[in-house]
Write a protein that holds these residues in place. Structure first.
Motif, PDB file in Angstrom:
ATOM      1  N   VAL A  86       0.829  -1.209   0.000  1.00 35.79           N
ATOM      2  CA  VAL A  86       0.000   0.000   0.000  1.00 35.79           C
ATOM      3  C   VAL A  86       0.864   1.260   0.000  1.00 35.79           C
ATOM      4  CG1 VAL A  86      -1.640   1.359   1.376  1.00 35.79           C
ATOM      5  CG2 VAL A  86      -2.028  -1.087   1.028  1.00 35.79           C
ATOM      6  N   VAL A  87       1.860   1.308   0.883  1.00 42.16           N
ATOM      7  CA  VAL A  87       2.700   2.516   0.992  1.00 42.16           C
ATOM      8  C   VAL A  87       3.512   2.721  -0.283  1.00 42.16           C
ATOM      9  CG1 VAL A  87       4.662   3.532   2.214  1.00 42.16           C
ATOM     10  CG2 VAL A  87       2.786   2.512   3.502  1.00 42.16           C
ATOM     11  N   TYR A  88       4.257   1.710  -0.691  1.00 43.43           N
ATOM     12  CA  TYR A  88       5.061   1.844  -1.901  1.00 43.43           C
ATOM     13  C   TYR A  88       4.175   1.975  -3.136  1.00 43.43           C
ATOM     14  CZ  TYR A  88       9.627   0.863   0.247  1.00 43.43           C
ATOM     15  OH  TYR A  88      10.785   0.919   0.980  1.00 43.43           O
ATOM     16  N   GLY A  89       3.085   1.235  -3.163  1.00 42.46           N
ATOM     17  CA  GLY A  89       2.169   1.328  -4.297  1.00 42.46           C
ATOM     18  C   GLY A  89       1.573   2.715  -4.447  1.00 42.46           C
ATOM     19  N   THR A  90       1.231   3.355  -3.346  1.00 45.31           N
ATOM     20  CA  THR A  90       0.719   4.725  -3.395  1.00 45.31           C
ATOM     21  C   THR A  90       1.753   5.661  -3.993  1.00 45.31           C
ATOM     22  OG1 THR A  90      -0.704   4.342  -1.488  1.00 45.31           O
ATOM     23  CG2 THR A  90      -0.167   6.635  -1.993  1.00 45.31           C
ATOM     24  N   TYR A  91       2.972   5.542  -3.531  1.00 47.10           N
ATOM     25  CA  TYR A  91       4.067   6.356  -4.066  1.00 47.10           C
ATOM     26  C   TYR A  91       4.256   6.100  -5.560  1.00 47.10           C
ATOM     27  CZ  TYR A  91       8.935   7.760  -4.891  1.00 47.10           C
ATOM     28  OH  TYR A  91      10.079   8.301  -5.403  1.00 47.10           O
ATOM     29  N   THR A  98       1.918  11.351 -12.340  1.00 51.11           N
ATOM     30  CA  THR A  98       2.299  12.768 -12.347  1.00 51.11           C
ATOM     31  C   THR A  98       3.670  13.095 -12.925  1.00 51.11           C
ATOM     32  OG1 THR A  98       3.181  12.646 -10.095  1.00 51.11           O
ATOM     33  CG2 THR A  98       0.853  13.248 -10.334  1.00 51.11           C
ATOM     34  N   LEU A  99       4.538  12.121 -13.091  1.00 56.58           N
ATOM     35  CA  LEU A  99       5.912  12.410 -13.525  1.00 56.58           C
ATOM     36  C   LEU A  99       6.182  11.903 -14.933  1.00 56.58           C
ATOM     37  CD1 LEU A  99       7.955  11.425 -10.331  1.00 56.58           C
ATOM     38  CD2 LEU A  99       7.230  13.706 -11.043  1.00 56.58           C
ATOM     39  N   LYS A 100       6.807  12.747 -15.737  1.00 56.49           N
ATOM     40  CA  LYS A 100       7.298  12.307 -17.033  1.00 56.49           C
ATOM     41  C   LYS A 100       8.483  11.399 -16.780  1.00 56.49           C
ATOM     42  CE  LYS A 100       6.250  16.592 -19.420  1.00 56.49           C
ATOM     43  NZ  LYS A 100       6.831  17.737 -20.143  1.00 56.49           N
ATOM     44  N   GLY A 101       8.538  10.300 -17.466  1.00 53.03           N
ATOM     45  CA  GLY A 101       9.692   9.435 -17.352  1.00 53.03           C
ATOM     46  C   GLY A 101       9.595   8.353 -16.291  1.00 53.03           C
ATOM     47  N   TRP A 102       8.546   8.372 -15.466  1.00 55.68           N
ATOM     48  CA  TRP A 102       8.386   7.278 -14.500  1.00 55.68           C
ATOM     49  C   TRP A 102       7.808   6.099 -15.261  1.00 55.68           C
ATOM     50  CZ3 TRP A 102      10.705   7.862 -10.054  1.00 55.68           C
ATOM     51  CH2 TRP A 102      10.546   6.860  -9.085  1.00 55.68           C
ATOM     52  N   THR A 103       8.375   4.919 -15.070  1.00 53.82           N
ATOM     53  CA  THR A 103       7.971   3.787 -15.901  1.00 53.82           C
ATOM     54  C   THR A 103       7.099   2.797 -15.129  1.00 53.82           C
ATOM     55  OG1 THR A 103       9.875   2.374 -15.362  1.00 53.82           O
ATOM     56  CG2 THR A 103      10.160   3.978 -17.164  1.00 53.82           C
ATOM     57  N   LEU A 104       6.290   2.088 -15.873  1.00 52.60           N
ATOM     58  CA  LEU A 104       5.467   1.039 -15.279  1.00 52.60           C
ATOM     59  C   LEU A 104       6.352  -0.036 -14.653  1.00 52.60           C
ATOM     60  CD1 LEU A 104       2.688  -0.184 -14.729  1.00 52.60           C
ATOM     61  CD2 LEU A 104       2.815  -1.255 -17.005  1.00 52.60           C
ATOM     62  N   GLY A 105       7.473  -0.332 -15.296  1.00 49.15           N
ATOM     63  CA  GLY A 105       8.396  -1.329 -14.753  1.00 49.15           C
ATOM     64  C   GLY A 105       8.912  -0.951 -13.380  1.00 49.15           C
ATOM     65  N   VAL A 106       9.301   0.306 -13.206  1.00 49.15           N
ATOM     66  CA  VAL A 106       9.767   0.768 -11.901  1.00 49.15           C
ATOM     67  C   VAL A 106       8.631   0.690 -10.889  1.00 49.15           C
ATOM     68  CG1 VAL A 106      10.535   2.797 -10.598  1.00 49.15           C
ATOM     69  CG2 VAL A 106      11.647   2.200 -12.725  1.00 49.15           C
ATOM     70  N   ALA A 107       7.448   1.099 -11.313  1.00 49.51           N
ATOM     71  CA  ALA A 107       6.301   1.082 -10.393  1.00 49.51           C
ATOM     72  C   ALA A 107       6.032  -0.332  -9.879  1.00 49.51           C
ATOM     73  CB  ALA A 107       5.061   1.654 -11.081  1.00 49.51           C
ATOM     74  N   VAL A 109       8.131  -3.092  -9.939  1.00 47.20           N
ATOM     75  CA  VAL A 109       9.265  -3.632  -9.182  1.00 47.20           C
ATOM     76  C   VAL A 109       9.347  -2.992  -7.803  1.00 47.20           C
ATOM     77  CG1 VAL A 109      11.801  -3.704  -9.084  1.00 47.20           C
ATOM     78  CG2 VAL A 109      10.604  -4.353 -11.193  1.00 47.20           C
ATOM     79  N   ASP A 110       9.196  -1.676  -7.746  1.00 49.48           N
ATOM     80  CA  ASP A 110       9.334  -0.983  -6.469  1.00 49.48           C
ATOM     81  C   ASP A 110       8.190  -1.308  -5.511  1.00 49.48           C
ATOM     82  OD1 ASP A 110      11.347   0.617  -5.297  1.00 49.48           O
ATOM     83  OD2 ASP A 110      10.008   2.345  -5.306  1.00 49.48           O
ATOM     84  N   ALA A 111       6.969  -1.436  -6.028  1.00 50.68           N
ATOM     85  CA  ALA A 111       5.843  -1.796  -5.160  1.00 50.68           C
ATOM     86  C   ALA A 111       6.037  -3.201  -4.586  1.00 50.68           C
ATOM     87  CB  ALA A 111       4.523  -1.692  -5.921  1.00 50.68           C
ATOM     88  N   LEU A 112       6.517  -4.116  -5.414  1.00 53.39           N
ATOM     89  CA  LEU A 112       6.786  -5.468  -4.920  1.00 53.39           C
ATOM     90  C   LEU A 112       7.942  -5.469  -3.915  1.00 53.39           C
ATOM     91  CD1 LEU A 112       6.317  -7.527  -8.206  1.00 53.39           C
ATOM     92  CD2 LEU A 112       4.767  -7.387  -6.237  1.00 53.39           C
ATOM     93  N   TRP A 113       8.965  -4.654  -4.188  1.00 58.28           N
ATOM     94  CA  TRP A 113      10.054  -4.524  -3.219  1.00 58.28           C
ATOM     95  C   TRP A 113       9.524  -3.994  -1.894  1.00 58.28           C
ATOM     96  CZ3 TRP A 113      14.154  -6.193  -1.277  1.00 58.28           C
ATOM     97  CH2 TRP A 113      14.869  -5.458  -0.344  1.00 58.28           C
ATOM     98  N   GLY A 114       8.642  -3.021  -1.949  1.00 60.81           N
ATOM     99  CA  GLY A 114       8.055  -2.480  -0.730  1.00 60.81           C
ATOM    100  C   GLY A 114       7.365  -3.555   0.095  1.00 60.81           C
TER     101      GLY A 114
END
Length: 136
Positions: A86-91, A98-107, A109-114
């Motif tokens: 929830v916390v990482y996924g929200t971020y 909202t950000l240019k250049g933020w990728t679905l892959g990062v979203a 991977v990072d949510a799962l890492w969280g």
């Protein structure tokens, strides 16, 4: 009070150690390749310190303490994973929206890492706090 301090110490150490390994070694090249132009040359250490102090406290409050009431490390792990998702996924979703250049892959991977790092920290806090003996 000893249980609470041990829970926090366990969550803090596990979270910091694993996040250091993840960001500094395991996934460093991945983040650089995915969102490199968005990264600072050097981290904002003040902001990082606040995160590394506050987030383990939230992990203890929302995942570790409830798991101590049930004496179940599995409870700490699954509530920690849910909290992290929830916390990482929200971020991640906010950045993706909202950000240019933020990728679905990062979203993803990072949510799962969280989920993983928060579960591990909640479990570490739970196990260390149990060294103080049963709640009472």
């Amino acid at each position: 009070m000893t249980r609470l301090l041990l829970a926090y110490a366990g969550a803090l150490v596990v979270f910091c150690a694993l996040d250091y390994l993840w960001l500094g070694h395991v996934a460093k090249a991945f983040y650089q390749a995915q969102v490199g132009p968005l990264l600072l040359a050097r981290p904002n250490w003040g902001a990082a310190a606040l995160l590394y102090i506050a987030y383990p406290a939230a992990i203890v409050f929302f995942a570790t303490l409830p798991s101590l009431a049930t004496a179940s490390v599995a409870h700490a792990l699954w509530t920690g994973a849910l909290l992290g998702l929830v916390v990482y996924g929200t971020y991640e979703l906010t950045n993706l929206a909202t950000l240019k250049g933020w990728t679905l892959g990062v979203a993803i991977v990072d949510a799962l890492w969280g989920a993983v790092v928060t579960a591990a920290a909640a479990g570490g806090g739970h196990l260390l706090a149990r060294l103080a003996g049963p709640a009472g």
